[in-house]
Structure formats: C-alpha cells, structure tokens
Design an enzyme around this catalytic site. Structure first.
Site, PDB file in Angstrom:
ATOM      1  N   GLY A   1       0.861  -1.181   0.000  1.00  0.00           N
ATOM      2  CA  GLY A   1       0.000   0.000   0.000  1.00  0.00           C
ATOM      3  C   GLY A   1       0.897   1.230   0.000  1.00  0.00           C
ATOM      4  CB  ALA A   2       0.820   4.287  -2.092  1.00  0.00           C
TER       5      ALA A   2
ATOM      6  CG  ASP B   1      -0.498   2.311  -5.808  1.00  0.00           C
ATOM      7  OD1 ASP B   1      -1.612   1.978  -6.267  1.00  0.00           O
ATOM      8  OD2 ASP B   1       0.011   1.785  -4.805  1.00  0.00           O
TER       9      ASP B   1
ATOM     10  CG  ASN C   1      -5.609   2.235  -7.192  1.00  0.00           C
ATOM     11  OD1 ASN C   1      -4.780   2.287  -6.284  1.00  0.00           O
ATOM     12  ND2 ASN C   1      -6.811   1.748  -6.992  1.00  0.00           N
ATOM     13  CE  LYS C   2      -2.441  -3.837  -6.442  1.00  0.00           C
ATOM     14  NZ  LYS C   2      -1.085  -4.298  -6.831  1.00  0.00           N
TER      15      LYS C   2
HETATM   16  O1  MRU Z   1       0.262  -3.932  -4.543  1.00  0.00           O
HETATM   17  P1  MRU Z   1      -0.215  -3.174  -3.364  1.00  0.00           P
HETATM   18  O2  MRU Z   1      -1.103  -3.949  -2.463  1.00  0.00           O
HETATM   19  O3  MRU Z   1       0.877  -2.455  -2.639  1.00  0.00           O
HETATM   20  O4  MRU Z   1      -1.089  -2.087  -4.070  1.00  0.00           O
HETATM   21  C1  MRU Z   1      -1.331  -0.898  -3.519  1.00  0.00           C
HETATM   22  C2  MRU Z   1      -2.765  -0.801  -3.271  1.00  0.00           C
HETATM   23  O5  MRU Z   1      -3.250  -1.345  -2.317  1.00  0.00           O
HETATM   24  C3  MRU Z   1      -3.605  -0.105  -4.155  1.00  0.00           C
HETATM   25  O6  MRU Z   1      -3.227   0.127  -5.398  1.00  0.00           O
HETATM   26  C4  MRU Z   1      -4.358   0.954  -3.413  1.00  0.00           C
HETATM   27  O7  MRU Z   1      -5.582   1.081  -3.973  1.00  0.00           O
HETATM   28  C5  MRU Z   1      -3.643   2.244  -3.318  1.00  0.00           C
HETATM   29  S1  MRU Z   1      -2.429   2.238  -2.108  1.00  0.00           S
HETATM   30  C6  MRU Z   1      -2.974   3.443  -1.033  1.00  0.00           C
END
Ligand code: MRU
Length: 364
Positions: A58-59, A246, A257-258
C-alpha cells in the site's frame, strides 16, 4: 486502527519505528486475515525486503516504511565522516526506492527525510534529524488521512452501497487509510452503509485485507469477485466507487492504481456512478508528464497461475490453478484517465483531476 485480539480491541499502527532497537516494526500483511502478527526489522535491507515481498504494502505504508528504513539505515552508519555517511545514505535510499516501482509516495517520503538530514552539521545530528523527519512524515500522513475523512464524509449517504478496489485502508497507510477514511468518518458519525470489496486478484488485497479491516470496525461488507462489479452496477446496487491510488499525475490528472481500477472506472462512467480517488499529498507526482511514463510493476506469473490460501488448520499453502505449462502476465497496476474520474479527494478538499495543476500551490 482498531484490532480485535482475543476479544479485546487495541489501537495499532501499520508501520512504526522502535528507536531504541533501531527497528522498523510492521504488521505482516502476508499473514492476514488468518493471523495478526507484528514483525521487527533490524536492518534497512530487511526493511527493503519486507517492502518487496509485500509484508508491508500500500502506497502510504511503504512510504512510511521507506522513511523509517532510511532513518534506520542512517542510524546504523558506523563512522564520523560526512562524505562516507552521504554515500551510505545514498545506498540505503536506492535499496528502498527500488523495492517497488509504481507508488511515488516512498520517494517523496525519503526525499523529505534526506532534505531534513541535510541541515545537520555532523553525522550524529543528521541521524537524529532523519529519525525526527521520518516520524513527522508518519504523523503528517495520519493527519492527512483524517482530513480526507472530513472532506469525504459528504460523499457517503445514509444507506449507500460503496464499491472499493484493492486495499486503500489503514493497512495501506500508517493508519486510517485514504479510500476508507470517509467510510470510517461516516460510520463514526452514525451513518449506516454497505461496502462491496473487490476481491482484487491475484493477491486478493480486497478479500483478505479490506474485508478484515472493515470487519474489525464492524462495518457491513461483502466480498465480490472482480468481475461481479459490472453486474451489480447494472442492477443499480452500487451508488459510489471509492478507491485509492499509488500515483496521481498532477499535470494530467491520470491515476495509477491496482490493476482493475481502470475497468471499474469505465464501468462506473457507463452507469453514471460517481468515481472518486482518495489520496494524501505524497501520492501527487508533479513531474511525470504522461501516464505512459509511470513505471508499472510486473510481478511474478506465479501469482496469476495459482493462489495462496490457508486450510482450517495448518500453514498457508500455494495451489496451482492454471493449466500446467501455461504462462501468465501480471501487471500490478493500471492507469485511469482523468475524464473517467469524478473527483480526487485530498486532505485539502475535492478537486477535478484537471484542476490539480492549476491548484498546485494548495496541494504541494
Ligand atoms: O500492490 P499493493 O497492495 O501495494 O497495491 C497498492 C494498493 O493497495 C492499491 O493500489 C491501493 O488502492 C492504493 S495504495 C494506497
């Protein structure tokens, strides 16, 4: 974040720093939702590995881990020569920065720490300044998430059905989260609503982490497979989409984003459902000029070809799902164009994606 451990509710931060032991302490997210355990990382290389292996993810959480990791690496330097110290700090910075490429927050967090360090006249004072700056980054982030909640609460109507993707909750930050901040604020204010958590294959952060978090808070929620969102939208069962990011490009309003976020944004636009992206200021990237230049992390094909799970008793197990001999691609993130986004929810209020740049003085 409230964590229920053996019928008792305890406050917890996702990432913290134990100065006495020079250890970065974090919730090991690979074990959730089956087991709650905090781990102490004694060396910046261990911290970098924890980011790369997604013990912390998570960012916002990896940003705090990187800031603490830089302070940790600096503190471990044995010597008094400022030039050797600077070379060492550069090595630590690079190790932490290269652990995950897409989120911009770790770079901004470490830049803040490095800048603060620069004003110290000697090595001991630089070490102390690094530590203070990392702590400040973490507490500022918590305050920003609180502010996101205050601005975002008006998006949550009584009885709303909210879709979220991946985990942009307390586990993705030091605490509170970005996409979850309006939910926690609204719940605290007595509003009642329901959250649909996209499962978020291949690592299932929605099913494992967002669902766990909402459960800890007693917020009603349902996990759905990623492909179910369109169906629910068409049936009129989703009122609002709220996700994190992110990296948001300040110049264009594009949102990384994811993987799967873009698909949800297209669906939301098709069905006339508001689509909001909640971020702290460290997620804003003011220099990258195009979404095509955002580094998209490609992760191991094994994540797609199989899945990790845990039987009722016994350790976590990986099982193969895909046809043996078949290969896979695993881009971890996608980029959503600004015209699909209703608003960017920040600690300074809500902005249309294309209004970020003209308002950069308020957001920098
Ligand atoms: O691969 P991750 O779990 O580190 O991915 C990040 C995320 O969880 C998402 O993209 C999220 O929506 C944004 S992070 C605040």
């Amino acid at each position: 974040m409230h964590v229920r451990i053996r019928h008792r509710v305890k406050p917890f931060r996702t990432v913290a720093y134990d100065r006495r032991r020079n250890a970065v302490v974090l919730i090991d997210q690979r074990l959730l939702p089956h087991e709650f355990r905090a781990i102490a990382l004694r060396d910046y290389r261990e911290t970098a590995r924890a980011i790369r292996d997604m013990a912390v993810r998570g960012a916002g959480a990896i940003a705090a881990a990187a800031a603490y990791g830089l302070a940790q690496g600096a503190a471990a330097f044995d010597g008094a020569r400022p030039s050797s110290f600077e070379r060492h700090v550069e090595r630590v910075y690079r190790a932490l920065a290269s652990a995950r490429p897409t989120a911009v927050d770790p770079l901004h967090a470490m830049d803040r720490v490095r800048q603060a360090m620069g004003s110290g006249p000697d090595v001991p004072s630089r070490k102390a300044l690094a530590c203070a700056a990392a702590e400040r980054f973490a507490s500022d982030q918590v305050a920003e998430c609180e502010a996101i909640g205050r601005h975002g609460i008006r998006l949550v109507r009584e009885g709303a059905r909210i879709l979220t993707h991946c985990n942009a909750g307390a586990l993705a930050f030091v605490d509170i989260g970005s996409a979850t901040a309006p939910m926690y604020a609204a719940w605290g204010a007595g509003l009642r609503f329901h959250v649909y958590c996209d499962e978020t294959r291949p690592r299932c952060q929605g099913a494992a982490l967002t669902a766990w978090e909402l459960f800890q808070h007693g917020i009603p929620h349902t996990v759905i497979v990623d492909n179910a969102a369109g169906h629910l939208m068409r049936q009129g069962e989703i009122d609002l989409v709220l996700v994190g990011s992110d990296r948001v490009l300040g110049r264009t309003g594009e949102v990384a984003n994811k993987i799967g976020t873009y698909t949800k944004a297209v669906l939301a636009r098709h069905h006339g459902i508001p689509f909001y992206v909640a971020i702290p200021l460290s997620t804003l990237d003011w220099s990258t000029r195009s979404g095509k230049d955002i580094p998209i992390e490609e992760r191991s094909a094994d994540e797609v070809l199989g899945a990790w799970g845990r039987p009722r008793s016994g350790p976590a197990t990986y099982v193969r799902i895909a046809n043996p001999g078949s290969s896979a691609r695993n881009p971890g993130f996608d980029v959503t164009p600004p015209d699909l986004i209703t608003g960017i929810l920040t600690p300074r209020g809500v902005f249309r994606p294309r209004d970020l740049w003209p308002n950069r003085h308020k957001l920098a």
